[in-house]
Design a protein around this motif. Sequence first.
Motif, PDB file in Angstrom:
ATOM      1  N   GLN A 167      -3.436 -16.267  18.630  1.00 21.56           N
ATOM      2  CA  GLN A 167      -4.279 -16.816  17.575  1.00 21.56           C
ATOM      3  C   GLN A 167      -3.621 -18.062  16.987  1.00 21.56           C
ATOM      4  O   GLN A 167      -2.407 -18.209  16.992  1.00 21.56           O
ATOM      5  N   VAL A 168      -4.478 -18.951  16.530  1.00 23.64           N
ATOM      6  CA  VAL A 168      -4.047 -20.167  15.848  1.00 23.64           C
ATOM      7  C   VAL A 168      -4.801 -20.238  14.530  1.00 23.64           C
ATOM      8  O   VAL A 168      -6.038 -20.123  14.514  1.00 23.64           O
ATOM      9  N   THR A 169      -4.059 -20.421  13.442  1.00 26.46           N
ATOM     10  CA  THR A 169      -4.699 -20.457  12.122  1.00 26.46           C
ATOM     11  C   THR A 169      -4.207 -21.672  11.340  1.00 26.46           C
ATOM     12  O   THR A 169      -3.064 -22.099  11.480  1.00 26.46           O
ATOM     13  N   ALA A 170      -5.088 -22.219  10.571  1.00 24.10           N
ATOM     14  CA  ALA A 170      -4.735 -23.257   9.595  1.00 24.10           C
ATOM     15  C   ALA A 170      -4.649 -22.592   8.232  1.00 24.10           C
ATOM     16  O   ALA A 170      -5.576 -21.868   7.828  1.00 24.10           O
ATOM     17  N   ASN A 171      -3.568 -22.813   7.544  1.00 26.46           N
ATOM     18  CA  ASN A 171      -3.304 -22.101   6.288  1.00 26.46           C
ATOM     19  C   ASN A 171      -3.288 -23.078   5.120  1.00 26.46           C
ATOM     20  O   ASN A 171      -2.607 -24.109   5.168  1.00 26.46           O
ATOM     21  N   LEU A 172      -3.994 -22.756   4.097  1.00 30.40           N
ATOM     22  CA  LEU A 172      -4.028 -23.552   2.877  1.00 30.40           C
ATOM     23  C   LEU A 172      -3.641 -22.659   1.704  1.00 30.40           C
ATOM     24  O   LEU A 172      -4.227 -21.591   1.509  1.00 30.40           O
ATOM     25  N   THR A 173      -2.648 -23.105   0.956  1.00 26.87           N
ATOM     26  CA  THR A 173      -2.218 -22.369  -0.228  1.00 26.87           C
ATOM     27  C   THR A 173      -2.356 -23.284  -1.434  1.00 26.87           C
ATOM     28  O   THR A 173      -1.784 -24.379  -1.458  1.00 26.87           O
ATOM     29  N   VAL A 174      -3.151 -22.847  -2.412  1.00 22.28           N
ATOM     30  CA  VAL A 174      -3.364 -23.630  -3.630  1.00 22.28           C
ATOM     31  C   VAL A 174      -2.828 -22.821  -4.805  1.00 22.28           C
ATOM     32  O   VAL A 174      -3.428 -21.816  -5.191  1.00 22.28           O
ATOM     33  N   PRO A 175      -1.694 -23.220  -5.370  1.00 28.77           N
ATOM     34  CA  PRO A 175      -1.156 -22.471  -6.520  1.00 28.77           C
ATOM     35  C   PRO A 175      -2.008 -22.728  -7.767  1.00 28.77           C
ATOM     36  O   PRO A 175      -2.319 -23.875  -8.092  1.00 28.77           O
ATOM     37  N   LEU A 176      -2.377 -21.677  -8.435  1.00 28.77           N
ATOM     38  CA  LEU A 176      -3.147 -21.797  -9.671  1.00 28.77           C
ATOM     39  C   LEU A 176      -2.269 -21.527 -10.893  1.00 28.77           C
ATOM     40  O   LEU A 176      -2.239 -22.321 -11.831  1.00 28.77           O
ATOM     41  N   TYR A 177      -1.589 -20.420 -10.873  1.00 31.67           N
ATOM     42  CA  TYR A 177      -0.665 -20.125 -11.967  1.00 31.67           C
ATOM     43  C   TYR A 177       0.390 -19.172 -11.434  1.00 31.67           C
ATOM     44  O   TYR A 177       0.074 -18.169 -10.806  1.00 31.67           O
ATOM     45  N   GLN A 178       1.661 -19.521 -11.673  1.00 32.66           N
ATOM     46  CA  GLN A 178       2.758 -18.740 -11.110  1.00 32.66           C
ATOM     47  C   GLN A 178       3.719 -18.260 -12.188  1.00 32.66           C
ATOM     48  O   GLN A 178       4.912 -18.103 -11.943  1.00 32.66           O
ATOM     49  N   GLY A 179       3.233 -18.097 -13.380  1.00 32.95           N
ATOM     50  CA  GLY A 179       4.066 -17.591 -14.461  1.00 32.95           C
ATOM     51  C   GLY A 179       4.597 -18.672 -15.379  1.00 32.95           C
ATOM     52  O   GLY A 179       5.166 -18.368 -16.431  1.00 32.95           O
ATOM     53  N   GLY A 180       4.482 -19.939 -14.998  1.00 33.15           N
ATOM     54  CA  GLY A 180       4.902 -21.031 -15.865  1.00 33.15           C
ATOM     55  C   GLY A 180       6.305 -21.533 -15.624  1.00 33.15           C
ATOM     56  O   GLY A 180       6.722 -22.540 -16.203  1.00 33.15           O
ATOM     57  N   ALA A 181       7.071 -20.858 -14.749  1.00 30.04           N
ATOM     58  CA  ALA A 181       8.441 -21.291 -14.514  1.00 30.04           C
ATOM     59  C   ALA A 181       8.490 -22.675 -13.886  1.00 30.04           C
ATOM     60  O   ALA A 181       9.393 -23.467 -14.178  1.00 30.04           O
ATOM     61  N   GLU A 182       7.497 -22.980 -13.020  1.00 32.77           N
ATOM     62  CA  GLU A 182       7.513 -24.276 -12.344  1.00 32.77           C
ATOM     63  C   GLU A 182       7.333 -25.432 -13.332  1.00 32.77           C
ATOM     64  O   GLU A 182       7.895 -26.523 -13.158  1.00 32.77           O
TER      65      GLU A 182
END
Length: 465
Positions: free
Chosen positions: A305-320
């Motif tokens: 299998q071949v997949t294209a992956n997209l990750t969009v961070p919305l909220y990660q606790g505020g540490a960033e």
Amino acid sequence: MMPTRSAFTLAALLMAPAALVASHRPASAQSLQEALALAYSNNPTLQAARAQLRAVDENVPQALAGWRPTVQIASSVGQATTSTNAADRVTSPWRARNVVSNQASVTQPIYRGGRTVAATRRAENQVLAQRARLLATEQQILSDTVNAYVAVIRDQEEVRLNINNEQVLTRQLQATNERFRVGEITRTDVAQAESRLAGTRASRADAEGRLQQSRATFTRLVGQAPQRLVAPQPLRVPVATAAEAGTLAGQNNPNVVAALFDEAAARDLVDVNFASLLPQVSVTGSTFRNDNSTTSLDTRVNGTQVTANLTVPLYQGGAEYAQVRQARQTAQQARQQVNDQRRAATQQATLAWETLTAARAQVESVRAQIRAAEIALDGVQREAIVGSRTTLDVLNAEQELLNARVSLVRALANVITASHSLASSLGRLTARDLNLPVQIYDMEAYYNEVRNRWVGFGDYADRGR
């Protein structure tokens, strides 16, 4: 009267400033260039600084790894036991099967929010800053070696002066005792001569102690005990005024250069942390084979299998967000450190310039003082013979001449050390600037060797040597 031949070896210091090369030196002598070359090649502090630079070089391939794919193989082997219940509630017997799973995957990052680009810039700025710090360490070691070299010569001359003075006073005490026996002088004159001789012996012992300390410092820096040292000459510096020296130091001093690249790296860290708030895109390709993964025996499932992956961070606790704010404050701190290093370099250059100017003026004044003191001593000795001067007058005149000669030795040494300190503050006290007879350490060799390496545990520390 003390012989005027304390034509101190250091008198050569006031010859026209030139390179650190002594001509017509004895075959067994050790020049300042040779001592500096030994320190450059063998000093452990400098060797450690080079190793530290090579360690920082590795930050660049670590950052570039963000562009490269990740390859993984996952395997599992085990045994599963199952039983099934039919609709009529008759239970099938327990059956055991061997379960085997194998999977290989390749993940290629496409976009990481700009993290890889920012991290690479930061790593390269860290390398450039560390190169400047290595130059600062090199200059410090060479400057310390110059100081130790000159200190050995200075202390040797002071020991010679004190030994010579002790011999003169010993003969003078003998003459004083003879005159006392025939009644020309009193016991007080003898006591004064004895006191001055004892004081000179104490001064000689102190000078010998300082000489041994200077020799120990030289040995630590250079790696071997000082041999027959040749008096060096002061460096010719490429500035004509204190203001010019301060300006050049503010631009070229290695500590200033390192602070500038540290500031650039601190600004890049802001972008590195901000990347965690942005989308990330990657492509993953995988192939797998599963044996007996279902309740059926002797089954095998293969696939890719071949997949294209997209990750969009919305909220990660505020540490960033806190990390971004923190990086911005760190960048402001680095900016102020640049200003501080520039002021410190300017101050160092100005102080070295003024010290050099004062030392040169002091040399001329002390030489005039010595000439006058020699004439005065000769006159006092002649007057003492006819009884118009006392023994104390002669002793005082001799002590004044000795003090003047010691002052000349120290002033001449200060001319040398101040000229090298000024060159160091300007960033011009490196092995290349001094034209030392050594193989110059190549700061880029190890970097070029490891920058684009994808794999390998090899030790490339010999690159550049």
